[in-house]
Design an enzyme around this catalytic site. Structure first.
Site, PDB file in Angstrom:
ATOM      1  N   HIS A   1      25.801  42.662   0.605  1.00 27.09           N
ATOM      2  CA  HIS A   1      27.356  43.184   0.669  1.00 27.09           C
ATOM      3  C   HIS A   1      27.369  44.327  -0.253  1.00 27.09           C
ATOM      4  CE1 HIS A   1      27.768  39.761   2.853  1.00 27.09           C
ATOM      5  NE2 HIS A   1      28.677  40.150   3.549  1.00 27.09           N
TER       6      HIS A   1
ATOM      7  N   GLU B   1      27.753  33.638  13.761  1.00 24.26           N
ATOM      8  CA  GLU B   1      26.876  34.178  12.894  1.00 24.26           C
ATOM      9  C   GLU B   1      25.821  33.262  12.391  1.00 24.26           C
ATOM     10  OE1 GLU B   1      28.655  35.842   9.491  1.00 24.26           O
ATOM     11  OE2 GLU B   1      30.036  34.255   9.296  1.00 24.26           O
TER      12      GLU B   1
ATOM     13  N   ASP C   1      24.257  37.917   9.371  1.00 25.52           N
ATOM     14  CA  ASP C   1      23.927  36.627   9.062  1.00 25.52           C
ATOM     15  C   ASP C   1      23.118  35.920  10.211  1.00 25.52           C
ATOM     16  OD1 ASP C   1      24.706  36.014   6.636  1.00 25.52           O
ATOM     17  OD2 ASP C   1      26.927  36.058   7.102  1.00 25.52           O
TER      18      ASP C   1
ATOM     19  N   CYS D   1      30.064  42.904  14.785  1.00 26.27           N
ATOM     20  CA  CYS D   1      30.699  43.539  13.696  1.00 26.27           C
ATOM     21  C   CYS D   1      29.702  43.710  12.378  1.00 26.27           C
ATOM     22  CB  CYS D   1      32.023  43.005  13.231  1.00 26.27           C
ATOM     23  SG  CYS D   1      31.755  41.169  12.564  1.00 26.27           S
TER      24      CYS D   1
END
Ligand code: PEP
Ligand code: MG
Length: 612
Positions: free
Chosen positions: A205, A445, A469, A516
């Site tokens: 992230h 995910e 993920d 996404c």
């Protein structure tokens, strides 16, 4: 140039390190290491029954830190020689020192303090004693202790904040063993030109955030934090994924040119932003933006997206204290109102993994990505979840909200979450509030969600595939672990079949599918996703223009055929070779290769190492 006692490695040797291209762009500047970290640890008293656990925890931290320093020492010996590696000998000696070990153990056993607080308290007191010593030699040792202190605190968890000296006026390049998103968010952006870290991967992230902040970054450099010193000159090549410590004049000249070209390319791309994302044979592909910060709202339409495909709402929670209901309404309203009538997908709180917030104690789990996180936390903390849902529904005045639930791995989780949404709507209506209809979607995910996709599809209005993920969990490859970053394979046949299965299940129920995760912005992956039938791609705003360029250059029927062929293939190498053969040249002809960070391209693009 700022100097410091830490600047003890005298050799201003030119060193080139290759890592993971975390965020594109180039930067040149002075190195700022994280040795100025300030850590705020709250004093924690523990009950008698936790003493043994905390003792074990402390011993485990000692062990991990010792191993880590041994590795760094080894690398330093190889790169710079034994003399330079002495500093790490000192660290190892301190770690073994019985005074330290017994001092901390005694705080845990007798004073009933948590392991982290005991280490913090004990080592901080030692630092103070050394600092106030009259002997210069002893004072010097306090620097070793400080280094060690930060390493130990890192090993506990990453609650520290990087503080950049206010007196630094020009931008610096931040070098850290590890950075977390909340730390990056708290930095003064004007003071940071770029960053480089030992750990992390492209889908960590902190890398995602760097791309949002348009901050060049290289992660997974393994030992950069041990090799650089405060004030070293650095070049960060976030596009190629490498850094140069103490560059020579030729490097500097070359990178000044690269920077100019990069800026020019961006200006050129910008002129394409209002063109339609339509393939040559007329297929429209929705392009949405991923945002992490409310302040990015203005970029969404500017960069040519037609809505938000993912707002990671947890970034609003990276601050001291949880945001209140009113603060949340204000933040969500800002995005929703400013972008109406365009759709805005807001994902409910997805904390955990590498996204820690101090208000919810998520740390210290053996497998945080598979731990107590995301929707699991929300369903256990209903007051937190319901406050967020209420704020979202109140902010949805113009009816453009798409509500997205993260990490769903069972029907029960989806149905319980839907129940909460229904209850909050009911409560708001009782209060006389008129709730416009809201679309509800789930992130796909976790492999379980793919397997249940046909059932989930009956319950929601849309799917959003979180490829970061999904790849991590399908392939059992930690997305933040630089040691296995080459195994993080978006084009692995298992991953592509998962996506295919998801799209088929969704379309059977007549609901759209978005991707996404970071795959959506990779040039080769994006055209494959379109071929697999994905309806919407959502990515960091500045990748939108590049993606439009690709979509406008392809034929939908052709990429469908390519996807059908790929689904029959058995291994990643064959798939990558096939895709490269078909499309690498097109992508290079489009002038996009300078942005490509997929290592598969290094043979055909100008690999940074080949150029040196
Ligand atoms: C993903 O997993 O692909 C995703 C978009 O969510 P995050 O990266 O925030 O985990
Ligand atoms: Mg995710």
């Amino acid at each position: 140039m700022k100097t410091s006692t830490k600047n003890r490695i005298k050799a201003k040797e030119r060193i080139v390190l290759v890592g993971v291209p975390a965020s594109p762009g180039y930067a040149m500047g002075l190195c700022h290491t994280v040795s100025t970290r300030e850590v705020s640890i709250t004093e924690e008293n523990i009950p008698e029954e936790r003493v043994a656990t905390e003792e074990q925890y402390f011993l485990k931290i000692l062990n991990t830190t010792t191993k880590e320093i041994n590795q760094i020492k080894q690398v330093t010996v190889e790169k710079l020689g034994t003399e330079e590696a002495r500093i790490f000998e000192a660290h190892l000696m301190i770690l073994k020192d019985p005074t330290l070990v017994n001092g901390v153990l005694s705080l845990i056993q007798k004073e009933k303090k948590s392991a982290q607080w005991a280490v913090h308290f004990y080592v901080s007191s030692l630092i103070k004693q050394f600092e106030s010593h009259t002997s210069a030699l002893m004072k010097e040792r306090s620097i070793d202790l400080k280094d060690l202190y930060h390493r130990l605190m890192d090993a506990f968890d990453d609650t520290g904040t990087v503080i950049i000296d206010e007196s630094i006026k020009e931008g610096v390049i931040l070098v850290a063993h590890e950075l977390n998103p909340s730390t990056l968010i708290s930095l003064n952006k004007d003071q940071v030109l770029a960053f480089a870290t030992d750990s992390g991967g492209r889908t960590s992230h902190v890398s995602i955030l760097a791309r949002s902040m348009e901050l060049p970054a290289v992660s997974g450099l393994k030992n950069v934090s041990a090799l650089v010193r405060l004030g070293d000159n650095l070049i960060v090549d976030g596009t190629g994924g490498m850094i140069i410590i103490n560059p020579n004049e030729a490097d500097i000249k070359k990178y000044q040119e690269k920077l100019e070209v990069f800026k020019r390319q961006q200006r050129e791309l910008f002129t394409m932003r209002q063109l339609e994302p339509i393939t040559r044979d007329g297929k429209y592909v929705t392009l949405h933006a991923n945002i992490e910060l409310v302040s990015e709202t203005d970029k969404v339409l500017d960069y040519g997206a037609t809505g938000v495909g993912l707002y990671r709402s947890e970034f609003l929670f990276f601050r001291k204290g949880l945001p209140s209901f009113e603060e949340q309404v204000e933040a969500y309203s800002y995005i929703l109102d400013n972008l109406a009538p365009h759709a805005v997908t807001i994902r409910t709180l997805d904390v955990g993994g590498d996204k820690l917030i101090s208000e919810i104690s998520l740390s210290n789990e053996a497998n945080p990505f598979m731990g107590w996180r995301s929707i699991r936390v929300c369903l256990d903390h209903l007051e937190l979840f319901r406050t967020q849902l209420k704020a979202l529904l109140v902010a949805n005045k113009k009816g453009n909200l798409r509500l997205l639930l993260p990490m769903i791995s069972s029907m029960e989780e989806l149905l319980s979450s839907k129940e909460q949404v229904k209850n909050v709507i009911h409560e708001l209506e009782q209060e006389g509030f008129d709730c416009p209809k809201v679309e509800l979607g789930v992130m796909i995910e976790v492999p379980a969600a793919v397997i249940l996709a046909d059932k989930l599809a009956k319950e929601v209005d849309f799917f959003s595939i979180g490829s970061n993920d999904l790849i991590q969990f399908t392939l059992a490859v930690d997305r933040t672990n630089e040691k296995i970053s080459s195994m993080f394979q978006p084009h692995h046949p298992a991953v592509l079949n998962m996506i295919h299965k998801t799209v088929t299940a969704a379309h059977r129920e007549g609901i759209p599918v978005s991707v996404c995760g970071e795959m959506a912005s990779d040039p080769l992956s994006s055209l494959l996703l379109v071929g697999l039938g994905v309806d919407e791609l959502s990515m960091t705003p500045w990748s939108i223009m590049e993606c439009k360029k690709i979509i406008r250059s392809i034929n939908f029927e052709e990429v469908r055929e390519i996807a059908r062929n790929v689904l029959k293939m058995n291994d990643t190498d064959t798939i990558n070779a096939y895709l490269k053969k078909k499309y690498a040249q097109t992508i290079i002809d489009l002038g996009i290769f300078s942005y490509i960070s997929n290592s598969d391209f290094c043979e055909i693009s100008d690999s940074p190492l080949q150029q040196l």
